[in-house]
Design a protein around this motif. Structure first.
Motif, PDB file in Angstrom:
ATOM      1  N   LEU B 114       0.835  -1.198   0.000  1.00 23.92           N
ATOM      2  CA  LEU B 114       0.000   0.000   0.000  1.00 23.92           C
ATOM      3  C   LEU B 114       0.873   1.253   0.000  1.00 23.92           C
ATOM      4  O   LEU B 114       0.671   2.192  -0.768  1.00 23.92           O
ATOM      5  N   LEU B 115       1.854   1.262   0.890  1.00 22.17           N
ATOM      6  CA  LEU B 115       2.724   2.431   0.995  1.00 22.17           C
ATOM      7  C   LEU B 115       3.502   2.622  -0.299  1.00 22.17           C
ATOM      8  O   LEU B 115       3.722   3.752  -0.757  1.00 22.17           O
ATOM      9  N   ASP B 116       3.884   1.493  -0.877  1.00 20.64           N
ATOM     10  CA  ASP B 116       4.609   1.523  -2.140  1.00 20.64           C
ATOM     11  C   ASP B 116       3.784   2.214  -3.226  1.00 20.64           C
ATOM     12  O   ASP B 116       4.280   3.070  -3.964  1.00 20.64           O
ATOM     13  N   ARG B 117       2.510   1.844  -3.306  1.00 18.91           N
ATOM     14  CA  ARG B 117       1.631   2.463  -4.304  1.00 18.91           C
ATOM     15  C   ARG B 117       1.519   3.956  -4.090  1.00 18.91           C
ATOM     16  O   ARG B 117       1.549   4.751  -5.025  1.00 18.91           O
ATOM     17  N   LEU B 118       1.297   4.332  -2.828  1.00 13.36           N
ATOM     18  CA  LEU B 118       1.142   5.754  -2.531  1.00 13.36           C
ATOM     19  C   LEU B 118       2.418   6.510  -2.883  1.00 13.36           C
ATOM     20  O   LEU B 118       2.388   7.634  -3.379  1.00 13.36           O
ATOM     21  N   GLU B 119       3.537   5.884  -2.648  1.00 12.58           N
ATOM     22  CA  GLU B 119       4.837   6.473  -3.008  1.00 12.58           C
ATOM     23  C   GLU B 119       4.883   6.702  -4.507  1.00 12.58           C
ATOM     24  O   GLU B 119       5.279   7.766  -4.983  1.00 12.58           O
ATOM     25  N   HIS B 120       4.454   5.678  -5.229  1.00 16.40           N
ATOM     26  CA  HIS B 120       4.516   5.734  -6.696  1.00 16.40           C
ATOM     27  C   HIS B 120       3.719   6.913  -7.254  1.00 16.40           C
ATOM     28  O   HIS B 120       4.114   7.530  -8.247  1.00 16.40           O
TER      29      HIS B 120
END
Lengths: 225, 220, 238
Positions: B114-120
């Motif tokens: 989830l955090l990865d997506r938001l980072e992206h």
């Protein structure tokens, strides 16, 4: 079951939203207080009258709360078109209905549990030894009311003039539910005859079951466009 | 190879007016299509019918072989729709919104993902902020985060460049390029025809109720 | 608009004649009732319109269900026609009930179970028409109003129970469906005249339904013609 899990996700999401915004809480506490106070003032000179009015007052306050909460539960979905997204997930339509129903039932019965002792005290209507039964009445009555209010809130969500339309459409349908709930409550708050209460409870269970099945069956029709 | 989209005599009416009528279209998988048309021409309605949000008035439509009327839930499993209005909840944070969307989309996820997506999508700093406080560009990015988290074979993008700054628009460009690589079928309804056409295999237009072919860049 | 078919004209004329005959039977031929006196004449009209009104609601709900099932607009139009007539007959029931009530009981309204039920039904039907008026799109309008009508139908038994037990503390254990309005002690001549008037009321209902349905179907055809988009779409393969 998957559908139930989805419904619970929606239920939890609705609770979280309400916890943050407190929109329903504020409005319902406000209305309930007004109803209780005005009626207590109007009838306050005579204790017997107060006692007789108690069950009616309780359910009037709960009915207001029920309508507000149901209307709000679909309002939440209309800002930013979230309802559309909900309808595009690979979930059953009935999960949406169930999730919101659970949320509305939850608020309404919670308010009911608070209002019972408050009304009982303010309106001089002591509960007696079968006091726990009134909680059952509250649960079943608010369930029936929430089924109808949630359903019609969903139906009117996308219509013009929805705020005024919701109570207009709901009113004749909830009368039997309210009547059974008030009469059962009266037995517990005034005359205390559990046998009669059980009869009204049976009726409430019947209403709840039948309306639940019917509304669940036709819900997906009102969601399609 | 069976087509991604098959439309036969498809029409959609609203009240007294037909938005589009007699649409006959076959789209092979992994194509990128740009749909152009004036405001109110029916681009959004067209995408909504494909997504199963709206029922067609008449005609038939199949997405990956599934009928949109009778097998709508199958269609929804394969389709992701990026709408103009974000569909985000105001009183929930970015992270909560994303989590809810993925739960209902039946996607497995871990917190890191989830955090990865938001980072992206450039929202990592705003992960615990309420959407109420977001700019419209940020809301769009959140919707994009949802889009890339579900593994949909068909992407329906309604004005994906709207409300985004140039950085955001570049993000969408990359998104479309990656989708093409991943063999997704993409339909983009856009005003910014120049920008979106860069990647398009085909340009279609909706005008006066019918769908027309403007340009087909590759064979078939 | 096509001319009214001959058989419909004949039928309408026959119904008119039978209606006048029914009036004659009720107002002239019928002797006064032992208990009610002259007011029995009102009962003929009241019971007749009441029964037919509820029949109309059942038929409206039936066609609503058919519409949801088959999505054929003809059913939507029929449902509306039945609902309109149901509303009119419900109104007549209430009016005749009140007219009977004042001289008999001294009040216009005494919360009689069946009349209360009819009043609730009337308000539910009004709700149905309000909802219809708010939706422009024909498909959606048909679907949503069909759902409303089904719930209306489902609510009737509950509303009857509520109306019946309005004044009581205890819901009756044995629930006998006495919705007929007929007293078992009514002598045969009353019953015969009553049944005659009920049949006449049903025939009047059928006449109005046929007319209303014809108008509705023709309106729908006109709507289709006017909104038809005459485009021949290209066949596009990409």
């Amino acid at each position: 079951m998957d559908d139930l899990k989805d419904a619970l996700s929606i239920f939890k999401k609705d609770l979280l939203q309400e916890w943050r915004s407190k929109a329903v809480t504020v409005a319902t506490v406000f209305f309930a207080s007004i109803v209780l106070m005005v009626l207590a003032f109007a009838l306050g000179s005579n204790d017997t009258v107060l006692k007789i009015a108690a069950p009616g007052v309780l359910w009037v306050a709960l009915a207001f709360a029920g309508i507000i909460s149901a209307a709000q539960s679909y309002q939440n979905e209309l800002e930013e078109n979230a309802l559309e997204q909900l309808l595009l997930y690979p979930i059953a339509r009935s999960s949406i209905f169930l999730g919101k129903l659970l949320a509305n039932w939850f608020y309404m019965s919670l308010l009911g549990f608070i209002l019972v002792p408050v009304t009982s005290i303010l309106f001089k209507a002591p509960l007696g030894s079968n006091w726990w039964l009134i909680l059952v009445v509250v649960l079943l009555g608010t369930l029936g009311f929430s089924i109808i209010s949630s359903f019609y809130a969903a139906l009117t969500a996308n219509l013009r003039a929805r705020e005024s339309l919701l109570p207009v459409l709901m009113f004749p349908i909830v009368i039997p539910i309210l009547q059974a709930a008030v009469k059962a409550s009266r037995e517990l708050m005034t005359d205390n005859n559990p046998a009669i209460v059980f009869d009204w409870l049976q009726l409430l269970i019947g209403f709840d079951l039948i309306y639940f099945v019917v509304t669940l069956a036709v819900f997906h029709f009102i969601m399609e466009e | 190879m069976s087509p991604a989209i098959e439309l036969e005599h498809l029409s959609r009416r609203y009240g007294r007016q037909y938005i589009f009528s007699d649409v006959n279209l076959i789209v092979s998988p992994a194509k990128t299509i740009v749909l152009k048309g004036n405001n109110g021409a029916g681009k959004t309605t067209f995408l909504k019918v494909l997504s199963t949000r709206l029922r067609p008035t008449s005609g038939s439509a199949k997405v990956f072989g599934f009928d949109i009327k009778k097998e709508a839930s199958e269609v929804r499993k394969q389709t992701a729709y990026l709408s103009v209005l974000g569909g985000n909840y105001q009183n929930l944070t970015a992270l909560e919104n994303l989590k809810f969307a993925l739960k209902l989309s039946k996607v497995e996820f871990s917190k890191e993902q989830l955090l990865d997506r938001l980072e992206h999508v450039g929202l990592i700093d705003a992960k615990n902020k309420m959407v109420r406080e977001f700019s419209s560009g940020m809301k769009k990015r959140l919707s994009i985060a949802k889009l890339i988290s579900v593994d949909a074979k068909l992407w329906l993008l309604d004005e994906p460049f709207a409300a985004l700054d140039s950085e955001g628009k570049n993000l969408v460009d990359d998104l479309i390029i990656r989708a093409k690589k991943e063999q997704r079928t993409v339909i983009i309804a856009s005003h910014d025809v120049e920008r979106s056409s860069q990647f398009a295999d085909t340009v279609l237009s909706i005008e006066d109720g019918s769908l027309k072919l403007e340009k087909s860049l590759n064979n078939g | 608009m096509p001319k009214q078919p001959m058989w419909l004209n004949v039928y309408g004329f026959v119904v008119l004649v039978l209606f006048l005959l029914g009036m004659y039977l009720g107002l002239v031929v019928s002797p006064p009732d032992a208990s009610m006196g002259e007011l029995i004449r009102m009962i003929y009209a009241h019971v007749a319109v009441a029964w037919v009104g509820f029949l109309a609601v059942v038929l409206a709900a039936l066609h609503s269900m058919l519409f949801l099932w088959k999505a054929n607009f003809k059913d939507d139009i029929r449902a509306v026609a039945h609902a309109e007539i149901a509303l009119v007959f419900a109104g007549l029931t209430i009016a005749s009930g009140m007219t009977w009530s004042k001289p008999t009981l001294g009040v216009f309204w005494d919360w009689d179970a069946k009349l209360t039920l009819t009043a609730l039904l009337a308000s539910l039907l009004v709700g149905y028409f309000i909802v219809r008026g708010l939706i422009d799109d024909p498909e959606r309008r048909g679907r949503i109003s069909a759902v409303v009508m089904i719930i209306v139908m489902a609510s009737l038994p509950f509303n009857y129970m509520a109306a019946k037990w309005f004044r009581t503390l205890h819901p009756a254990k044995s629930y006998n469906v006495d919705a007929t309005g007929l007293s078992s002690t009514m002598s045969p001549v009353f019953v015969k005249i009553l049944l005659f008037n009920v049949v006449v009321a049903a025939m009047i209902y059928i006449y109005f339904f046929i007319q209303r349905n014809r108008i509705g179907q023709q309106e729908a055809e006109l709507f289709e013609k006017e909104t038809e988009l005459d485009v021949k779409g290209d066949f596009i393969h990409v």
